[in-house]
Design a protein around this motif. Structure first.
Motif, PDB file in Angstrom:
ATOM      1  N   LEU A  22       3.995   5.967 -11.730  1.00  0.00           N
ATOM      2  CA  LEU A  22       2.730   5.345 -12.104  1.00  0.00           C
ATOM      3  C   LEU A  22       1.568   6.099 -11.472  1.00  0.00           C
ATOM      4  O   LEU A  22       1.564   6.358 -10.262  1.00  0.00           O
ATOM      5  CB  LEU A  22       2.719   3.880 -11.642  1.00  0.00           C
ATOM      6  CG  LEU A  22       3.915   3.047 -12.116  1.00  0.00           C
ATOM      7  CD1 LEU A  22       3.978   1.725 -11.367  1.00  0.00           C
ATOM      8  CD2 LEU A  22       3.844   2.820 -13.618  1.00  0.00           C
ATOM      9  N   ALA A  23       0.571   6.416 -12.295  1.00  0.00           N
ATOM     10  CA  ALA A  23      -0.599   7.155 -11.818  1.00  0.00           C
ATOM     11  C   ALA A  23      -1.638   6.204 -11.240  1.00  0.00           C
ATOM     12  O   ALA A  23      -1.589   4.988 -11.447  1.00  0.00           O
ATOM     13  CB  ALA A  23      -1.202   7.966 -12.959  1.00  0.00           C
ATOM     14  N   PRO A  34      -5.888   1.209 -10.657  1.00  0.00           N
ATOM     15  CA  PRO A  34      -6.552   1.591  -9.417  1.00  0.00           C
ATOM     16  C   PRO A  34      -5.641   1.573  -8.199  1.00  0.00           C
ATOM     17  O   PRO A  34      -6.040   2.027  -7.129  1.00  0.00           O
ATOM     18  CB  PRO A  34      -7.655   0.543  -9.283  1.00  0.00           C
ATOM     19  CG  PRO A  34      -7.082  -0.668  -9.941  1.00  0.00           C
ATOM     20  CD  PRO A  34      -6.240  -0.150 -11.073  1.00  0.00           C
ATOM     21  N   SER A  35      -4.418   1.053  -8.341  1.00  0.00           N
ATOM     22  CA  SER A  35      -3.492   1.013  -7.213  1.00  0.00           C
ATOM     23  C   SER A  35      -2.067   1.181  -7.730  1.00  0.00           C
ATOM     24  O   SER A  35      -1.457   0.233  -8.226  1.00  0.00           O
ATOM     25  CB  SER A  35      -3.609  -0.310  -6.438  1.00  0.00           C
ATOM     26  OG  SER A  35      -2.596  -0.405  -5.458  1.00  0.00           O
ATOM     27  N   ALA A  36      -1.536   2.393  -7.607  1.00  0.00           N
ATOM     28  CA  ALA A  36      -0.182   2.648  -8.094  1.00  0.00           C
ATOM     29  C   ALA A  36       0.847   1.825  -7.341  1.00  0.00           C
ATOM     30  O   ALA A  36       1.838   1.360  -7.918  1.00  0.00           O
ATOM     31  CB  ALA A  36       0.134   4.138  -7.971  1.00  0.00           C
ATOM     32  N   VAL A  52      11.101   3.320  -9.035  1.00  0.00           N
ATOM     33  CA  VAL A  52       9.686   3.318  -9.397  1.00  0.00           C
ATOM     34  C   VAL A  52       8.933   4.165  -8.369  1.00  0.00           C
ATOM     35  O   VAL A  52       9.101   3.982  -7.163  1.00  0.00           O
ATOM     36  CB  VAL A  52       9.113   1.888  -9.433  1.00  0.00           C
ATOM     37  CG1 VAL A  52       7.644   1.911  -9.824  1.00  0.00           C
ATOM     38  CG2 VAL A  52       9.909   1.013 -10.397  1.00  0.00           C
ATOM     39  N   GLY A  53       8.100   5.091  -8.860  1.00  0.00           N
ATOM     40  CA  GLY A  53       7.363   5.970  -7.967  1.00  0.00           C
ATOM     41  C   GLY A  53       5.869   5.917  -8.210  1.00  0.00           C
ATOM     42  O   GLY A  53       5.408   5.557  -9.294  1.00  0.00           O
ATOM     43  N   THR A  54       5.105   6.279  -7.194  1.00  0.00           N
ATOM     44  CA  THR A  54       3.659   6.417  -7.335  1.00  0.00           C
ATOM     45  C   THR A  54       3.335   7.890  -7.548  1.00  0.00           C
ATOM     46  O   THR A  54       3.816   8.747  -6.817  1.00  0.00           O
ATOM     47  CB  THR A  54       2.921   5.892  -6.092  1.00  0.00           C
ATOM     48  OG1 THR A  54       3.269   6.672  -4.938  1.00  0.00           O
ATOM     49  CG2 THR A  54       3.284   4.438  -5.831  1.00  0.00           C
ATOM     50  N   ARG A  83       9.808   5.025  -4.749  1.00  0.00           N
ATOM     51  CA  ARG A  83       9.536   6.401  -4.374  1.00  0.00           C
ATOM     52  C   ARG A  83       8.038   6.536  -4.127  1.00  0.00           C
ATOM     53  O   ARG A  83       7.242   5.902  -4.802  1.00  0.00           O
ATOM     54  CB  ARG A  83       9.953   7.365  -5.484  1.00  0.00           C
ATOM     55  CG  ARG A  83      11.377   7.139  -6.002  1.00  0.00           C
ATOM     56  CD  ARG A  83      12.429   7.529  -4.980  1.00  0.00           C
ATOM     57  NE  ARG A  83      13.765   7.365  -5.527  1.00  0.00           N
ATOM     58  CZ  ARG A  83      14.546   6.306  -5.296  1.00  0.00           C
ATOM     59  NH1 ARG A  83      14.094   5.311  -4.523  1.00  0.00           N
ATOM     60  NH2 ARG A  83      15.751   6.232  -5.809  1.00  0.00           N
ATOM     61  N   LEU A  84       7.656   7.370  -3.180  1.00  0.00           N
ATOM     62  CA  LEU A  84       6.258   7.467  -2.781  1.00  0.00           C
ATOM     63  C   LEU A  84       5.739   8.879  -3.019  1.00  0.00           C
ATOM     64  O   LEU A  84       6.091   9.815  -2.301  1.00  0.00           O
ATOM     65  CB  LEU A  84       6.119   7.096  -1.305  1.00  0.00           C
ATOM     66  CG  LEU A  84       4.724   6.721  -0.799  1.00  0.00           C
ATOM     67  CD1 LEU A  84       4.169   5.541  -1.583  1.00  0.00           C
ATOM     68  CD2 LEU A  84       4.778   6.382   0.688  1.00  0.00           C
ATOM     69  N   GLY A  85       4.929   9.029  -4.062  1.00  0.00           N
ATOM     70  CA  GLY A  85       4.218  10.276  -4.284  1.00  0.00           C
ATOM     71  C   GLY A  85       2.827  10.146  -3.701  1.00  0.00           C
ATOM     72  O   GLY A  85       2.151   9.130  -3.889  1.00  0.00           O
ATOM     73  N   VAL A  86       2.395  11.167  -2.966  1.00  0.00           N
ATOM     74  CA  VAL A  86       1.069  11.126  -2.345  1.00  0.00           C
ATOM     75  C   VAL A  86       0.302  12.387  -2.718  1.00  0.00           C
ATOM     76  O   VAL A  86       0.883  13.434  -3.009  1.00  0.00           O
ATOM     77  CB  VAL A  86       1.155  11.004  -0.813  1.00  0.00           C
ATOM     78  CG1 VAL A  86       1.811   9.680  -0.418  1.00  0.00           C
ATOM     79  CG2 VAL A  86       1.909  12.181  -0.186  1.00  0.00           C
ATOM     80  N   GLY A  87      -1.013  12.276  -2.705  1.00  0.00           N
ATOM     81  CA  GLY A  87      -1.849  13.416  -3.034  1.00  0.00           C
ATOM     82  C   GLY A  87      -3.209  13.304  -2.389  1.00  0.00           C
ATOM     83  O   GLY A  87      -3.594  12.247  -1.868  1.00  0.00           O
ATOM     84  N   ARG A  88      -3.928  14.396  -2.445  1.00  0.00           N
ATOM     85  CA  ARG A  88      -5.263  14.477  -1.857  1.00  0.00           C
ATOM     86  C   ARG A  88      -6.318  13.838  -2.738  1.00  0.00           C
ATOM     87  O   ARG A  88      -7.348  13.369  -2.264  1.00  0.00           O
ATOM     88  CB  ARG A  88      -5.579  15.964  -1.622  1.00  0.00           C
ATOM     89  CG  ARG A  88      -6.905  16.260  -0.987  1.00  0.00           C
ATOM     90  CD  ARG A  88      -7.062  17.772  -0.871  1.00  0.00           C
ATOM     91  NE  ARG A  88      -8.374  18.149  -0.392  1.00  0.00           N
ATOM     92  CZ  ARG A  88      -8.992  19.270  -0.733  1.00  0.00           C
ATOM     93  NH1 ARG A  88      -8.391  20.116  -1.560  1.00  0.00           N
ATOM     94  NH2 ARG A  88     -10.179  19.558  -0.248  1.00  0.00           N
ATOM     95  N   GLY A  89      -6.064  13.816  -4.049  1.00  0.00           N
ATOM     96  CA  GLY A  89      -7.066  13.303  -4.963  1.00  0.00           C
ATOM     97  C   GLY A  89      -8.116  14.348  -5.264  1.00  0.00           C
ATOM     98  O   GLY A  89      -7.871  15.555  -5.171  1.00  0.00           O
TER      99      GLY A  89
END
Length: 311
Positions: A22-23, A34-36, A52-54, A83-89
């Motif tokens: 989910l984006a 607004p909140s994955a 389920v991942g972000t 699952r936890l995907g993270v990014g800088r944005g």
């Protein structure tokens, strides 16, 4: 839109997908989540098997300890399916609205990630440039280490170095073709269960599938790209929606089932990625999305799994 996403996730579980991602975007007319992590919680409750991942939770606008708490809670109640995907944005106005600021976006990603990973060990503390607080226990206590992937923008992205130094796999973006993804994996230092994002649209022929994407995607992209507003006045995204659509159709599995399987097999081999996640909503309609998910599950995934099992 959000209910359509939930229904698509349920359909993906029924079709045999391994996971759904989910984006997260703020103040944009596309990707209206607004909140994955919040939507992931709902999807976990509506499903029983699928992970389920972000993709991704943006560390520049959220507190990493709060995200670690949410992950630990959802991991516990879902039986380890998060699952936890993270990014800088990006340098968007989100930074101003949420008060985190441009400086944290520019220089704070690695520190935010380290605070998250430390908290996921069971205790959180920080003494850095952007975070400084005393040690506190994470509640609920994590039962395991999170499965974290780091969004990487390309071979020259600092996120590649950050992920490699921490031994975390990368999430390779939808915009990149096989050559760029392979270069990013090489810059990282090799294979490590990296995840590749693709657009997958199945049709009775290559031409039919491309036609579906051409009819819907440019309008969706135009609305979304045009709504990005930077916090400091620098230029935002400048892609032409029609040219970008053609680019995506060229580099991704958009075609009949055999074409999609062959394209995915080639991409996995060339890029060194170990896992694929798919944007399946390019038709722009709930019915088209449901049909695409069903066809991928019945006509693409079995052949792809057989191919990987024999490799």
């Amino acid at each position: 839109m959000l209910l359509r996403t939930v229904r698509a996730a349920e359909a993906a579980e029924a079709a045999g997908f391994d996971d759904v991602w989910l984006a997260e975007h703020h103040f944009l007319p596309y990707g209206v989540c607004p909140s994955a992590i919040t939507l992931a919680a709902h999807v976990l409750g509506r499903t029983s098997r699928i992970a389920v991942g972000t993709a991704v939770s943006v560390l520049s606008t959220t507190h990493p300890v709060a995200l670690a708490e949410q992950w630990s809670m959802l991991d516990a109640v879902s039986g380890g399916r998060l699952r936890l995907g993270v990014g800088r944005g990006g340098p968007w106005r989100d930074l101003e609205v949420f008060g985190t600021g441009l400086e944290r976006y520019e220089s704070g990603f690695a520190e935010s990630l380290d605070v998250l990973l430390t908290a996921a060990n069971g205790t959180a503390s920080a003494a850095g440039e952007h975070f400084n607080f005393c040690e506190v226990p994470l509640v609920p206590t994590p039962r395991r280490r999170p499965e974290v992937v780091v969004a990487a923008g390309g071979p020259k992205s600092d996120a590649v170095r950050v992920a490699a130094e921490r031994g975390l796999p990368m999430l390779l973006g939808l915009h990149a073709g096989d050559d760029e993804k392979a270069a990013t994996v090489e810059a990282y230092g090799g294979h490590n269960n990296h995840v590749s994002t693709v657009l997958c649209q199945v049709g009775d022929s290559r031409a039919a599938a491309v036609d579906v994407v051409r009819k819907s995607l440019p309008g969706w992209l135009s609305d979304g790209l045009g709504a990005h507003v930077t916090v400091d006045g620098r230029p935002g995204p400048s892609r032409d929606p029609h040219e970008y659509t053609e680019h995506l159709c060229e580099i991704h599995p958009v075609g009949d089932p055999d074409y999609c399987v062959a394209t995915l097999e080639t991409s996995l081999r060339r890029t060194g990625a170990a896992h694929v996640i798919m944007f399946v909503e390019a038709s722009g309609t709930p019915e088209g999305t449901a049909e695409n998910i069903a066809r991928i599950g019945a006509e693409v995934l079995p052949a792809l799994r057989d191919s990987k099992a024999g490799a």
